[in-house]
Motif scaffolding. Structure first.
Motif, PDB file in Angstrom:
ATOM      1  N   LYS A  83       0.847  -1.183   0.000  1.00  0.00           N
ATOM      2  CA  LYS A  83       0.000   0.000   0.000  1.00  0.00           C
ATOM      3  C   LYS A  83       0.881   1.230   0.000  1.00  0.00           C
ATOM      4  O   LYS A  83       2.070   1.179   0.360  1.00  0.00           O
ATOM      5  N   SER A  84       0.315   2.336  -0.402  1.00  0.00           N
ATOM      6  CA  SER A  84       1.048   3.600  -0.396  1.00  0.00           C
ATOM      7  C   SER A  84       1.027   4.173   1.021  1.00  0.00           C
ATOM      8  O   SER A  84      -0.024   4.256   1.655  1.00  0.00           O
ATOM      9  N   THR A  85       2.201   4.557   1.512  1.00  0.00           N
ATOM     10  CA  THR A  85       2.316   5.134   2.849  1.00  0.00           C
ATOM     11  C   THR A  85       2.585   6.629   2.725  1.00  0.00           C
ATOM     12  O   THR A  85       3.682   7.024   2.321  1.00  0.00           O
ATOM     13  N   PRO A  86       1.627   7.483   3.039  1.00  0.00           N
ATOM     14  CA  PRO A  86       1.868   8.932   2.965  1.00  0.00           C
ATOM     15  C   PRO A  86       2.782   9.389   4.097  1.00  0.00           C
ATOM     16  O   PRO A  86       2.933   8.699   5.115  1.00  0.00           O
ATOM     17  N   LEU A  87       3.383  10.561   3.944  1.00  0.00           N
ATOM     18  CA  LEU A  87       4.250  11.096   4.990  1.00  0.00           C
ATOM     19  C   LEU A  87       3.494  11.267   6.300  1.00  0.00           C
ATOM     20  O   LEU A  87       4.073  11.130   7.378  1.00  0.00           O
ATOM     21  N   SER A  88       2.206  11.545   6.208  1.00  0.00           N
ATOM     22  CA  SER A  88       1.414  11.743   7.422  1.00  0.00           C
ATOM     23  C   SER A  88       1.294  10.466   8.248  1.00  0.00           C
ATOM     24  O   SER A  88       0.947  10.523   9.432  1.00  0.00           O
ATOM     25  N   SER A  89       1.578   9.293   7.640  1.00  0.00           N
ATOM     26  CA  SER A  89       1.492   8.013   8.356  1.00  0.00           C
ATOM     27  C   SER A  89       2.859   7.374   8.576  1.00  0.00           C
ATOM     28  O   SER A  89       2.938   6.242   9.077  1.00  0.00           O
ATOM     29  N   LEU A  90       3.923   8.076   8.208  1.00  0.00           N
ATOM     30  CA  LEU A  90       5.247   7.472   8.287  1.00  0.00           C
ATOM     31  C   LEU A  90       5.663   7.188   9.735  1.00  0.00           C
ATOM     32  O   LEU A  90       6.471   6.302   9.993  1.00  0.00           O
ATOM     33  N   GLY A  91       5.092   7.923  10.670  1.00  0.00           N
ATOM     34  CA  GLY A  91       5.401   7.670  12.074  1.00  0.00           C
ATOM     35  C   GLY A  91       4.931   6.307  12.540  1.00  0.00           C
ATOM     36  O   GLY A  91       5.417   5.787  13.557  1.00  0.00           O
ATOM     37  N   ILE A 140       5.347   3.535  10.832  1.00  0.00           N
ATOM     38  CA  ILE A 140       6.260   2.521  10.301  1.00  0.00           C
ATOM     39  C   ILE A 140       7.447   2.360  11.258  1.00  0.00           C
ATOM     40  O   ILE A 140       8.131   3.348  11.565  1.00  0.00           O
ATOM     41  N   PRO A 141       7.733   1.156  11.743  1.00  0.00           N
ATOM     42  CA  PRO A 141       8.895   0.959  12.634  1.00  0.00           C
ATOM     43  C   PRO A 141      10.206   1.225  11.905  1.00  0.00           C
ATOM     44  O   PRO A 141      10.291   1.087  10.668  1.00  0.00           O
ATOM     45  N   LEU A 142      11.233   1.618  12.651  1.00  0.00           N
ATOM     46  CA  LEU A 142      12.555   1.828  12.077  1.00  0.00           C
ATOM     47  C   LEU A 142      13.062   0.557  11.402  1.00  0.00           C
ATOM     48  O   LEU A 142      12.802  -0.559  11.872  1.00  0.00           O
ATOM     49  N   SER A 143      13.770   0.723  10.290  1.00  0.00           N
ATOM     50  CA  SER A 143      14.379  -0.363   9.502  1.00  0.00           C
ATOM     51  C   SER A 143      13.357  -1.181   8.715  1.00  0.00           C
ATOM     52  O   SER A 143      13.741  -2.127   8.027  1.00  0.00           O
ATOM     53  N   ASN A 144      12.070  -0.837   8.815  1.00  0.00           N
ATOM     54  CA  ASN A 144      11.064  -1.524   8.005  1.00  0.00           C
ATOM     55  C   ASN A 144      10.943  -0.889   6.628  1.00  0.00           C
ATOM     56  O   ASN A 144      11.226   0.287   6.444  1.00  0.00           O
ATOM     57  N   GLU A 145      10.508  -1.698   5.653  1.00  0.00           N
ATOM     58  CA  GLU A 145      10.333  -1.202   4.297  1.00  0.00           C
ATOM     59  C   GLU A 145       8.958  -0.561   4.129  1.00  0.00           C
ATOM     60  O   GLU A 145       7.995  -0.934   4.798  1.00  0.00           O
ATOM     61  N   PHE A 146       8.876   0.386   3.200  1.00  0.00           N
ATOM     62  CA  PHE A 146       7.597   1.006   2.867  1.00  0.00           C
ATOM     63  C   PHE A 146       7.644   1.523   1.435  1.00  0.00           C
ATOM     64  O   PHE A 146       8.714   1.705   0.851  1.00  0.00           O
ATOM     65  N   ASP A 147       6.460   1.734   0.860  1.00  0.00           N
ATOM     66  CA  ASP A 147       6.309   2.284  -0.489  1.00  0.00           C
ATOM     67  C   ASP A 147       5.623   3.639  -0.381  1.00  0.00           C
ATOM     68  O   ASP A 147       4.782   3.846   0.503  1.00  0.00           O
ATOM     69  N   ILE A 148       5.953   4.540  -1.308  1.00  0.00           N
ATOM     70  CA  ILE A 148       5.360   5.872  -1.262  1.00  0.00           C
ATOM     71  C   ILE A 148       5.322   6.474  -2.661  1.00  0.00           C
ATOM     72  O   ILE A 148       6.211   6.234  -3.493  1.00  0.00           O
ATOM     73  N   ALA A 149       4.271   7.222  -2.940  1.00  0.00           N
ATOM     74  CA  ALA A 149       4.219   8.077  -4.134  1.00  0.00           C
ATOM     75  C   ALA A 149       4.574   9.478  -3.666  1.00  0.00           C
ATOM     76  O   ALA A 149       4.126   9.911  -2.598  1.00  0.00           O
ATOM     77  N   ALA A 150       5.386  10.184  -4.442  1.00  0.00           N
ATOM     78  CA  ALA A 150       5.890  11.464  -3.951  1.00  0.00           C
ATOM     79  C   ALA A 150       6.260  12.400  -5.095  1.00  0.00           C
ATOM     80  O   ALA A 150       6.521  11.963  -6.223  1.00  0.00           O
ATOM     81  N   THR A 163       6.459  13.477 -10.402  1.00  0.00           N
ATOM     82  CA  THR A 163       5.831  12.600  -9.421  1.00  0.00           C
ATOM     83  C   THR A 163       6.302  11.177  -9.688  1.00  0.00           C
ATOM     84  O   THR A 163       6.222  10.697 -10.822  1.00  0.00           O
ATOM     85  N   VAL A 164       6.822  10.518  -8.666  1.00  0.00           N
ATOM     86  CA  VAL A 164       7.405   9.183  -8.830  1.00  0.00           C
ATOM     87  C   VAL A 164       6.817   8.227  -7.795  1.00  0.00           C
ATOM     88  O   VAL A 164       6.274   8.640  -6.772  1.00  0.00           O
ATOM     89  N   GLY A 165       6.950   6.953  -8.086  1.00  0.00           N
ATOM     90  CA  GLY A 165       6.617   5.912  -7.122  1.00  0.00           C
ATOM     91  C   GLY A 165       7.903   5.293  -6.616  1.00  0.00           C
ATOM     92  O   GLY A 165       8.795   4.971  -7.403  1.00  0.00           O
ATOM     93  N   LEU A 166       8.022   5.120  -5.311  1.00  0.00           N
ATOM     94  CA  LEU A 166       9.228   4.573  -4.691  1.00  0.00           C
ATOM     95  C   LEU A 166       8.852   3.352  -3.876  1.00  0.00           C
ATOM     96  O   LEU A 166       7.972   3.424  -3.005  1.00  0.00           O
ATOM     97  N   CYS A 167       9.499   2.232  -4.158  1.00  0.00           N
ATOM     98  CA  CYS A 167       9.187   0.976  -3.475  1.00  0.00           C
ATOM     99  C   CYS A 167      10.399   0.433  -2.730  1.00  0.00           C
ATOM    100  O   CYS A 167      11.536   0.613  -3.153  1.00  0.00           O
ATOM    101  N   ASN A 168      10.119  -0.218  -1.619  1.00  0.00           N
ATOM    102  CA  ASN A 168      11.144  -0.877  -0.801  1.00  0.00           C
ATOM    103  C   ASN A 168      12.143   0.108  -0.211  1.00  0.00           C
ATOM    104  O   ASN A 168      13.334  -0.185  -0.116  1.00  0.00           O
ATOM    105  N   LEU A 169      11.659   1.274   0.189  1.00  0.00           N
ATOM    106  CA  LEU A 169      12.506   2.184   0.958  1.00  0.00           C
ATOM    107  C   LEU A 169      12.603   1.672   2.385  1.00  0.00           C
ATOM    108  O   LEU A 169      11.701   1.018   2.898  1.00  0.00           O
ATOM    109  N   ILE A 170      13.709   1.974   3.051  1.00  0.00           N
ATOM    110  CA  ILE A 170      13.931   1.517   4.422  1.00  0.00           C
ATOM    111  C   ILE A 170      13.933   2.721   5.351  1.00  0.00           C
ATOM    112  O   ILE A 170      14.744   3.644   5.188  1.00  0.00           O
ATOM    113  N   ALA A 225      -2.563   7.482  -5.331  1.00  0.00           N
ATOM    114  CA  ALA A 225      -1.823   8.473  -4.548  1.00  0.00           C
ATOM    115  C   ALA A 225      -1.044   9.401  -5.470  1.00  0.00           C
ATOM    116  O   ALA A 225      -0.975  10.618  -5.241  1.00  0.00           O
ATOM    117  N   ALA A 226      -0.450   8.845  -6.533  1.00  0.00           N
ATOM    118  CA  ALA A 226       0.314   9.664  -7.472  1.00  0.00           C
ATOM    119  C   ALA A 226      -0.576  10.684  -8.172  1.00  0.00           C
ATOM    120  O   ALA A 226      -0.188  11.844  -8.371  1.00  0.00           O
TER     121      ALA A 226
END
Length: 341
Positions: free
Chosen positions: A180-188, A190-200, A266-273, A309-310
């Motif tokens: 799922k897309s994780t917006p910056l407003s929900s990034l808090g 996500i636990p540290l060192s976990n992966e997430f995807d975002i459109a930005a 506007t890009v999609g970013l996957c598997n960010l840590i 989201a994009a």
């Protein structure tokens, strides 16, 4: 420095010393605004008085001009390498998979995770290995491991992936959560060192630099999910700084890990840590490693979960040019003239 790097550095140096003049659509409104701002002493004041339509025309023209310049530079580099007999490199294709061991429902063992590298994958593997699939696998070889993740490898022709039936999967505990897309407003959340995807929306692309035999590049993005308007001078928590990192091969540090011309896209970013937040500047931080990817087109199944989201971010960016300028100012204040943050 090898010959290839020397040729590339020479071309890039020429472009940095003398920016070629491009006569592209010179009668358009975007071109006229661009030329006016290029010669103005304080262009930011002129931009503050422009209408959204004028700012949009300017941004579109500038992006197209940068794309043309980048294309010309890449063609020059390609020709120079070819003339020097360095235009072709042998490359071995590979496929990387992040996997997790299945655990029977009757057991409480913590599942072990792994990264599988398939060298020269066969067409059947490229077509049939899908995210969320469950397989019985044979032919893998361990290469290394740490406390959390196994590193495994195999040649495509020497490994077998047999899909499990629905009945067989029912014996195991659930192992897959849809992306799922994780917006910056929900990034808090996500636990540290976990992966997430975002459109930005890409605010700033930093220069490539080297550190500890690694090629690195910082990219700053936003998504409009945390905005309090222009009255918010600090725009707290509204930026994500992403460190793209790759091993330095043959000292070839010339080419960017993230294209400079994507600023304003506007890009999609996957598997960010997710990494520790920059509390001083109120900026989220993430790493992009060899398992990370970015996308400009959202039709692929790899990033279709970011499509909605994009679209929302594109609409927000079109109507938020002054806020984006403030975010750019904040980034430049944080990193200065370079992005070695």
């Amino acid at each position: 420095m090898d010959r290839r790097s020397a040729v590339v550095d020479g071309i890039i140096s020429e472009y940095q010393k003398e920016r070629s003049h491009i006569n592209y659509d010179s009668d358009s409104e975007g071109a006229k605004i661009y030329n006016m701002l290029e010669t103005a002493e304080e262009p930011e004041f002129l931009m503050a008085d422009m209408s959204p339509e004028q700012l949009s025309s300017f941004a579109a023209y500038k992006a197209k001009l940068n794309a043309i310049r980048q294309s010309e530079k890449e063609k020059s580099i390609e020709k120079a390498l070819k003339d020097a007999g360095l235009g072709h490199r042998e490359v071995t294709p590979l496929m990387k998979l992040r996997v997790v061991g299945l655990t029977y429902k009757t057991r409480q063992d913590k599942p072990k995770e792994g990264i599988v590298t398939i060298w020269n994958p066969i067409e059947k593997q490229l077509l049939e290995l899908v995210e969320g699939g469950a397989y019985a696998v044979a032919g893998l070889m361990p290469s290394s491991s740490d406390f959390d993740i196994l590193q495994l490898h195999a040649r495509g022709s020497c490994t077998k992936w047999l899909p499990l039936s629905s009945n067989a999967r029912e014996q195991f505990r659930p192992f897959f959560r849809r992306r799922k897309s994780t917006p910056l407003s929900s990034l808090g959340d996500i636990p540290l060192s976990n992966e997430f995807d975002i459109a930005a929306y890409v605010v700033h692309v930093g220069r490539v630099y080297t550190s500890n035999q690694q090629k690195k590049q910082w990219v700053f993005v936003t998504d409009g999910s945390i905005m309090n308007g222009l009255q918010s001078e600090k725009l707290i928590n509204s930026l994500l700084a992403i460190c793209f990192c790759s091993p330095l091969i043959d000292h070839d540090s010339s080419f960017p890990l993230f294209n400079y011309n994507l600023a304003g896209s506007t890009v999609g970013l996957c598997n960010l840590i997710k990494k520790e937040k920059d509390h001083t500047n109120h900026i989220w931080v993430a790493d992009a490693n060899e398992n990370s990817a970015y996308y400009l087109n959202f039709d692929s199944s790899n990033c279709s979960h970011l499509r909605n989201a994009a679209s929302s971010i594109r609409r927000w960016a079109y109507n938020s040019l002054l806020i984006i300028e403030k975010l750019k100012e904040k980034v430049l204040h944080v990193v200065g003239d370079d992005c070695k943050a």
